[in-house]
Write a protein that holds these residues in place. Structure first.
Motif, PDB file in Angstrom:
ATOM      1  N   HIS A  67       0.847  -1.391  -0.572  1.00 20.74           N
ATOM      2  CA  HIS A  67       0.419  -0.207  -0.023  1.00 20.74           C
ATOM      3  C   HIS A  67       0.609   0.942  -0.155  1.00 20.74           C
ATOM      4  CE1 HIS A  67      -3.960   0.905   0.825  1.00 20.74           C
ATOM      5  NE2 HIS A  67      -3.735   2.338   0.938  1.00 20.74           N
ATOM      6  N   GLU A  68       0.546   1.731  -0.563  1.00 21.51           N
ATOM      7  CA  GLU A  68       0.920   2.970  -1.359  1.00 21.51           C
ATOM      8  C   GLU A  68       2.203   3.866   0.617  1.00 21.51           C
ATOM      9  OE1 GLU A  68       2.015   7.474  -3.734  1.00 21.51           O
ATOM     10  OE2 GLU A  68      -0.385   6.232  -3.472  1.00 21.51           O
ATOM     11  N   LEU A  69       3.270   4.269   0.300  1.00 19.90           N
ATOM     12  CA  LEU A  69       4.424   4.724   0.928  1.00 19.90           C
ATOM     13  C   LEU A  69       4.081   3.716   2.378  1.00 19.90           C
ATOM     14  CD1 LEU A  69       3.690   8.313   0.673  1.00 19.90           C
ATOM     15  CD2 LEU A  69       5.546   7.208   0.418  1.00 19.90           C
ATOM     16  N   ALA A  70       3.177   3.108   2.587  1.00 25.70           N
ATOM     17  CA  ALA A  70       2.868   1.939   3.370  1.00 25.70           C
ATOM     18  C   ALA A  70       2.317   2.220   4.587  1.00 25.70           C
ATOM     19  CB  ALA A  70       4.308   1.872   4.696  1.00 25.70           C
ATOM     20  N   PHE A  71       1.294   3.601   4.576  1.00 21.19           N
ATOM     21  CA  PHE A  71       0.597   4.378   4.849  1.00 21.19           C
ATOM     22  C   PHE A  71      -0.843   4.306   4.728  1.00 21.19           C
ATOM     23  CE2 PHE A  71      -0.735   8.895   6.735  1.00 21.19           C
ATOM     24  CZ  PHE A  71      -1.038   8.252   7.468  1.00 21.19           C
ATOM     25  N   GLY A  72      -1.007   2.859   4.634  1.00 25.13           N
ATOM     26  CA  GLY A  72      -2.789   1.998   4.226  1.00 25.13           C
ATOM     27  C   GLY A  72      -3.144   0.856   4.700  1.00 25.13           C
ATOM     28  N   ILE A  73      -4.327   0.411   4.853  1.00 25.30           N
ATOM     29  CA  ILE A  73      -4.420  -0.967   4.809  1.00 25.30           C
ATOM     30  C   ILE A  73      -5.381  -2.378   4.182  1.00 25.30           C
ATOM     31  CG2 ILE A  73      -4.360   0.086   7.681  1.00 25.30           C
ATOM     32  CD1 ILE A  73      -7.414   0.178   7.024  1.00 25.30           C
ATOM     33  N   THR A  74      -5.360  -1.397   2.947  1.00 26.26           N
ATOM     34  CA  THR A  74      -6.139  -2.584   2.358  1.00 26.26           C
ATOM     35  C   THR A  74      -5.246  -3.164   1.309  1.00 26.26           C
ATOM     36  OG1 THR A  74      -6.511  -1.243   0.862  1.00 26.26           O
ATOM     37  CG2 THR A  74      -8.186  -1.026   1.848  1.00 26.26           C
ATOM     38  N   GLY A  75      -3.855  -2.507   0.749  1.00 23.34           N
ATOM     39  CA  GLY A  75      -3.022  -2.777   0.143  1.00 23.34           C
ATOM     40  C   GLY A  75      -3.147  -2.480  -1.081  1.00 23.34           C
ATOM     41  N   ILE A  76      -4.619  -1.769  -1.695  1.00 21.13           N
ATOM     42  CA  ILE A  76      -4.508  -1.365  -3.028  1.00 21.13           C
ATOM     43  C   ILE A  76      -3.856  -0.059  -3.531  1.00 21.13           C
ATOM     44  CG2 ILE A  76      -7.321  -0.450  -4.086  1.00 21.13           C
ATOM     45  CD1 ILE A  76      -8.456  -1.364  -3.265  1.00 21.13           C
ATOM     46  N   ASN A  77      -3.755  -0.620  -4.855  1.00 19.54           N
ATOM     47  CA  ASN A  77      -2.281   0.168  -5.047  1.00 19.54           C
ATOM     48  C   ASN A  77      -2.393   0.545  -6.597  1.00 19.54           C
ATOM     49  OD1 ASN A  77       0.179   0.820  -6.644  1.00 19.54           O
ATOM     50  ND2 ASN A  77       1.245   0.548  -4.575  1.00 19.54           N
ATOM     51  N   HIS A  78      -2.911   1.719  -7.271  1.00 15.39           N
ATOM     52  CA  HIS A  78      -3.054   1.453  -8.330  1.00 15.39           C
ATOM     53  C   HIS A  78      -2.202   1.947  -9.469  1.00 15.39           C
ATOM     54  CE1 HIS A  78      -7.559   1.397  -7.700  1.00 15.39           C
ATOM     55  NE2 HIS A  78      -7.442   1.916  -6.435  1.00 15.39           N
ATOM     56  N   THR A  79      -0.635   2.929  -9.051  1.00 12.95           N
ATOM     57  CA  THR A  79      -0.090   2.718  -9.598  1.00 12.95           C
ATOM     58  C   THR A  79       0.852   0.910  -9.905  1.00 12.95           C
ATOM     59  OG1 THR A  79       0.348   4.718  -8.071  1.00 12.95           O
ATOM     60  CG2 THR A  79       2.449   3.326  -9.848  1.00 12.95           C
ATOM     61  N   PHE A  80       1.209   0.594  -9.317  1.00 13.50           N
ATOM     62  CA  PHE A  80       1.991  -0.520  -9.414  1.00 13.50           C
ATOM     63  C   PHE A  80       1.111  -2.214  -9.032  1.00 13.50           C
ATOM     64  CE2 PHE A  80       5.155   2.076  -7.707  1.00 13.50           C
ATOM     65  CZ  PHE A  80       6.017   2.434  -8.577  1.00 13.50           C
ATOM     66  N   GLY A  81       0.196  -2.074  -9.237  1.00 15.01           N
ATOM     67  CA  GLY A  81      -1.483  -2.773  -9.417  1.00 15.01           C
ATOM     68  C   GLY A  81      -1.793  -3.535  -7.904  1.00 15.01           C
TER      69      GLY A  81
END
Length: 370
Positions: A67-81
């Motif tokens: 998860h972007e910048l390790a600042f999220g809990i879902t693991g959803i990442n639209h940049t790298f998938g």
């Protein structure tokens, strides 16, 4: 599977290892899942934990998404998938160490490394049905791990067994010595917390198969510890990454969280430190009476990916893991399932610096129903 960010070929050891892309590998960019860091300079040296893995003659095969910048809990990442949850493909892989948990669940590595500031190892471990250990705070070196400064963050392993967790800990923590197998049942305390009946039932049914007693106990500062942990991580992440909000390259969910985090004051952080002292003492007192505390890793079944875009709305998912980042106690998530085959984590919390004993307790609990 959108797990691998960058291929790495180092070492010729028998164990295959992957590391979260917030951990430096010499000559490679550490992008932390963010477009805002894609133009950063390659790391000039390995993180300490990477050096230890290579010294153990392991093969690092990839860096894992997060998860972007390790600042999220879902693991959803639209940049790298978004890493697919191998065992439960419709559900979130959990964050922030999503790729590290998914890689182990998919059998792509013997163990992987993640980081845990507010549940970011234990949460994805529970989501993906694997083991994940947050060591005692400060026990494993964070040199070469991003952000560089943190009052809460820990580097720790994911694996498909406690035995492999122990192997990983021996590699990344030279002081870790595997504890002798327990000769009698541990004295457990069941920490009373709010969780969905489906989650509680799954754990109770599991415990019913064990010849163990778990005494119900309460921690009066548990909820306050959750909020205090949020204040500290918000303040420190704004210090580390606030400048990136001006680039226009940070994803909307993380950018919004960072801007909100900017409102956190030093006075709030000082209050949080007071809660930290009180809560830590409270947990220490319980662990003087019991060998370990048990409670769910997550308060509910992980949501589906399609329902999980709003990270802020799901922050309650960290309600049962984040307090132990504040206190610094070691905690491991053991994978369980509901009757319907959905993932549930059993979190076991041990005494400070008794990480090896915690692993021995986890092995006893897991072996009791085999």
């Amino acid at each position: 599977m959108n797990i691998i960010v960058q291929d790495v070929q180092k070492g010729m050891g028998t164990l295959k290892v992957m590391v979260k892309d917030s951990i430096d590998i010499q000559g490679m960019k550490t992008m932390a899942g963010s477009k805002a860091l894609m133009q950063s300079q390659p790391a000039i040296e390995n993180a300490d934990v990477v050096n230890r893995i290579l010294a153990a003659d392991c093969q690092i095969t990839a860096k894992t998404n997060l998860h972007e910048l390790a600042f999220g809990i879902t693991g959803i990442n639209h940049t790298f998938g978004t890493a697919i949850n191998p065992k439960y493909p419709a559900l979130i892989p959990g964050g922030s160490s999503s790729g590290s948990a998914a890689a182990v669940a998919a059998g792509l590595a013997d163990f992987t490394l993640g980081t845990d500031t507010g549940g970011s190892i234990r949460m994805p471990a529970a989501c993906c049905g694997v083991f994940g250990l947050k060591p005692t705070f400060g026990r494993v070196s964070r040199k070469g791990v991003h952000p560089a400064s943190s009052s809460l963050d820990c580097v720790g392993p994911f694996a498909n067994s406690v035995e492999m967790i122990e192997t990983a800990m021996q590699i990344i923590d030279p002081t870790f010595k595997v504890a002798d197998a327990l000769q009698q049942a541990p004295k457990l305390a069941w920490l009373q917390v709010d969780a969905d009946p489906q989650v509680i039932a799954a754990i109770e049914q599991y415990l019913a198969q064990l010849h163990l007693q778990a005494t119900p106990v309460e921690a009066s500062f548990f909820e306050a510890a959750f909020h205090a942990g949020m204040q500290i991580i918000n303040y420190e992440n704004w210090q580390a990454y606030g400048d990136l909000t001006q680039t226009g390259l940070v994803g909307a969910d993380v950018n919004g969280r960072l801007l909100k985090a900017a409102e956190t004051t030093l006075a709030q952080v000082k209050q949080a430190e007071q809660v930290k002292a009180t809560f830590t003492a409270e947990i220490d007192r319980l662990l003087e009476q019991y060998d370990a505390l048990i409670l769910p890793t997550l308060p509910q079944i992980p949501p589906q990916v399609v329902d999980a875009e709003n990270t802020v709305a799901l922050l309650n998912l960290t309600g049962l893991v984040r307090p132990f980042n504040l206190s610094g106690h070691p905690a491991i998530s053991i994978p369980l399932q509901t009757k319907e085959g959905l993932p549930v984590g059993l979190q076991v919390v041990g005494k400070t610096n008794a990480d090896a004993q915690l692993c021995a307790i986890a092995k006893y609990i897991k072996a009791a129903v085999l």
